[in-house]
Design a protein around this motif. Structure first.
Motif, short mmCIF file in Angstrom:
data_model
loop_
_atom_site.label_atom_id
_atom_site.label_comp_id
_atom_site.label_asym_id
_atom_site.label_seq_id
_atom_site.Cartn_x
_atom_site.Cartn_y
_atom_site.Cartn_z
N VAL A 73 0.82 -1.23 0.00
CA VAL A 73 0.00 0.00 0.00
C VAL A 73 0.85 1.27 0.00
CG1 VAL A 73 -1.79 -1.26 1.26
CG2 VAL A 73 -0.27 0.29 2.51
N LYS A 74 2.15 1.12 0.09
CA LYS A 74 3.02 2.31 0.09
C LYS A 74 2.81 3.13 -1.17
CE LYS A 74 6.74 0.57 3.04
NZ LYS A 74 8.15 0.10 3.11
N LEU A 125 -7.59 6.65 7.33
CA LEU A 125 -6.82 5.93 6.33
C LEU A 125 -7.33 6.37 4.96
CD1 LEU A 125 -4.59 3.78 5.91
CD2 LEU A 125 -6.43 2.11 5.60
N GLN A 126 -6.54 7.20 4.29
CA GLN A 126 -6.87 7.64 2.94
C GLN A 126 -6.34 6.60 1.97
OE1 GLN A 126 -8.61 10.45 1.81
NE2 GLN A 126 -8.44 9.44 -0.19
N MET A 127 -7.23 6.06 1.16
CA MET A 127 -6.86 4.99 0.24
C MET A 127 -7.11 5.46 -1.19
SD MET A 127 -8.39 1.68 2.28
CE MET A 127 -10.09 2.12 1.94
N ASN A 128 -6.04 5.57 -1.96
CA ASN A 128 -6.12 6.00 -3.35
C ASN A 128 -5.67 4.87 -4.27
OD1 ASN A 128 -6.83 8.61 -2.44
ND2 ASN A 128 -4.67 9.23 -2.36
N SER A 129 -5.99 5.00 -5.54
CA SER A 129 -5.59 4.01 -6.55
C SER A 129 -5.94 2.61 -6.10
CB SER A 129 -4.08 4.13 -6.84
OG SER A 129 -3.75 5.43 -7.28
N LEU A 130 -7.15 2.43 -5.65
CA LEU A 130 -7.56 1.15 -5.08
C LEU A 130 -7.55 0.05 -6.12
CD1 LEU A 130 -10.30 2.46 -2.70
CD2 LEU A 130 -8.40 1.00 -2.00
N LYS A 131 -7.19 -1.15 -5.67
CA LYS A 131 -7.11 -2.33 -6.52
C LYS A 131 -8.07 -3.39 -5.98
CE LYS A 131 -2.14 -1.50 -7.12
NZ LYS A 131 -0.78 -2.08 -6.97
N SER A 132 -8.40 -4.35 -6.82
CA SER A 132 -9.33 -5.40 -6.39
C SER A 132 -8.76 -6.17 -5.20
CB SER A 132 -9.63 -6.35 -7.54
OG SER A 132 -8.44 -6.90 -8.07
N GLU A 133 -7.44 -6.29 -5.14
CA GLU A 133 -6.82 -7.01 -4.02
C GLU A 133 -6.87 -6.25 -2.70
OE1 GLU A 133 -5.46 -6.39 -7.04
OE2 GLU A 133 -3.29 -6.00 -6.86
N ASP A 134 -7.35 -5.01 -2.73
CA ASP A 134 -7.55 -4.27 -1.48
C ASP A 134 -8.89 -4.60 -0.83
OD1 ASP A 134 -6.06 -1.46 -3.13
OD2 ASP A 134 -5.10 -2.77 -1.64
N THR A 135 -9.71 -5.38 -1.51
CA THR A 135 -11.02 -5.75 -0.97
C THR A 135 -10.84 -6.55 0.31
OG1 THR A 135 -12.10 -5.75 -3.13
CG2 THR A 135 -13.09 -7.11 -1.40
#
Length: 126
Positions: A64-65, A81-91
């Motif tokens: 996540v870096k 927790l700000q989450m950008n450029s999310l990917k399917s594996e972040d589910t």
């Protein structure tokens, strides 16, 4: 005793963003390091990010870096927790947690956390 309540999860498309919040109540929040973990179905709970009591030091898992940012507002007893450029594996279900006093900065170790929230679901569609 510290009570933690997460919010901000939801369904987002790949490449999108979400901001998770963790509201804390109870004693000594401002003195504790805080962490975010996540758990996907069939997987163990894994470390995502952590922040020390002042916000001056942050830690991230490699995956996540550069995409996630942890921060805190001690005046509002809240961790973000700000989450950008999310990917399917972040589910996963995302949990915030409060580190035990006397743990130093052993923030990667799940067993060093004393209090946990109920979790918030994050689903990233591809």
């Amino acid at each position: 005793q510290v009570q933690l309540v997460e919010s901000g999860g939801g369904l987002v498309q790949a490449g999108g963003s979400l901001r998770l919040s963790c509201a804390a109540s109870g004693r000594a929040f401002k003195s504790r390091a805080m962490g975010w973990f996540r758990q996907a179905p069939g997987n163990e709970r894994e470390f995502v990010a952590a922040i020390n009591w002042s916000g001056g030091s942050t830690f991230y898992t490699d995956s996540v870096k550069g995409r996630f940012t942890i921060s805190r507002d001690n005046a509002k007893n809240t961790v973000f927790l700000q989450m950008n450029s999310l990917k399917s594996e972040d589910t996963a279900v995302y949990y915030c947690a409060a580190l035990k006093f006397g743990s130093g900065m052993r923030v990667l170790e799940l067993s060093m956390y004393e209090y946990w929230g109920q979790g918030t679901q994050v689903t990233v569609s591809s």
